[in-house]
Design an enzyme around this catalytic site. Sequence first.
Site, PDB file in Angstrom:
ATOM      1  N   SER A 147       0.847  -1.273   0.095  1.00  0.00           N
ATOM      2  CA  SER A 147      -0.117  -0.062  -0.045  1.00  0.00           C
ATOM      3  C   SER A 147       0.704   1.256  -0.060  1.00  0.00           C
ATOM      4  O   SER A 147       1.736   1.418  -0.904  1.00  0.00           O
ATOM      5  CB  SER A 147      -0.916  -0.027   1.213  1.00  0.00           C
ATOM      6  OG  SER A 147      -2.041   0.988   0.872  1.00  0.00           O
ATOM      7  N   ASP A 223     -10.389  -5.741  -2.953  1.00  0.00           N
ATOM      8  CA  ASP A 223      -9.561  -4.762  -2.036  1.00  0.00           C
ATOM      9  C   ASP A 223     -10.389  -3.449  -2.166  1.00  0.00           C
ATOM     10  O   ASP A 223     -10.813  -2.873  -3.220  1.00  0.00           O
ATOM     11  CB  ASP A 223      -8.368  -4.382  -2.836  1.00  0.00           C
ATOM     12  CG  ASP A 223      -7.605  -3.273  -1.968  1.00  0.00           C
ATOM     13  OD1 ASP A 223      -8.130  -2.532  -1.411  1.00  0.00           O
ATOM     14  OD2 ASP A 223      -6.017  -3.494  -1.884  1.00  0.00           O
ATOM     15  N   HIS A 256      -7.347  -6.084   1.126  1.00  0.00           N
ATOM     16  CA  HIS A 256      -6.194  -5.396   1.395  1.00  0.00           C
ATOM     17  C   HIS A 256      -5.514  -5.763   2.565  1.00  0.00           C
ATOM     18  O   HIS A 256      -4.377  -5.144   2.831  1.00  0.00           O
ATOM     19  CB  HIS A 256      -6.638  -3.709   1.519  1.00  0.00           C
ATOM     20  CG  HIS A 256      -5.515  -2.864   1.096  1.00  0.00           C
ATOM     21  ND1 HIS A 256      -5.022  -2.490   0.276  1.00  0.00           N
ATOM     22  CD2 HIS A 256      -4.841  -1.975   2.358  1.00  0.00           C
ATOM     23  CE1 HIS A 256      -4.141  -1.559   0.349  1.00  0.00           C
ATOM     24  NE2 HIS A 256      -3.996  -1.222   1.571  1.00  0.00           N
TER      25      HIS A 256
END
Length: 279
Positions: A147, A223, A256
């Site tokens: 991320s 996600d 995620h």
Amino acid sequence: MELVSSSKAFGGSQRVYRHDSAACACPMTFAIFLPPQIEDGPVPLLWYLSGLTCTHQNVMDKGEYRAAAAANGIAIICPDTSPRGEHVPDEPGNWQFGSGAGFYLDATQAPYDTNYRMESYIRDELPELVARHFPVDMTRQGIFGHSMGGHGAITLALKNPDRYASVSAFAPIAQPSTAGWSRPAFEKYLGPDERSWRAYDATLLIADGHRVKDLLIDQGTADGFLDEGLRPQLLEVACATAGIPLELQMREGYDHSYNFISTFMAQHIAWHAERLAKG
């Protein structure tokens, strides 16, 4: 350095250290896993950069990287994501800025420019410390992250291609200069002149001529940040335009979380190991 903890794992050693950082003007903490192969000589070093809200601890607890690191004879270092402390400027309650959200850049705007110098910390200060204290081969370094950390890994690799022989990412923020959850942080850290933001945006760095040999990205299709925050298609277009080989793996049904990351962690480490092997 102060040794905070040490424990044996997969024949190697998982350690956590704390030290005073000149770059961040505060104490900083990092984790490092040393595989059993260090008994035979220096081993390659793989940097893992964590995402928003994380510390070094998240990937230690959930990333499941030690077995693969030991099998491939690679040391893995996990820095913190930001400076911390009561004298470090912060916005309590804002998980997208300040503590846990350093974005791996060097801030230029007061009051953040004194402490929020994560690029200098990761690129310069921490490698010098690691080289002095651990049996690692600094000529064989790779970098990856998740991320915000995926964003950091790619931008650092693009700007330092002679430093990092390999780069990969889990669900990276592909274009932080236009993503809603990163634009406000960029403005606070770097000021309103968006030309200065280009140095911390992977797609714009590629447009400006920066290159890596190849790139591996894993992205979950479930996600929740995919469409508005991550947007891997933008990086796909940038790499295609620049002729950078990109392996973008869209993982059906994955989100995620570290459930996603830990599933594909061993594959990423093996991918790096191939590129970090002695030629």
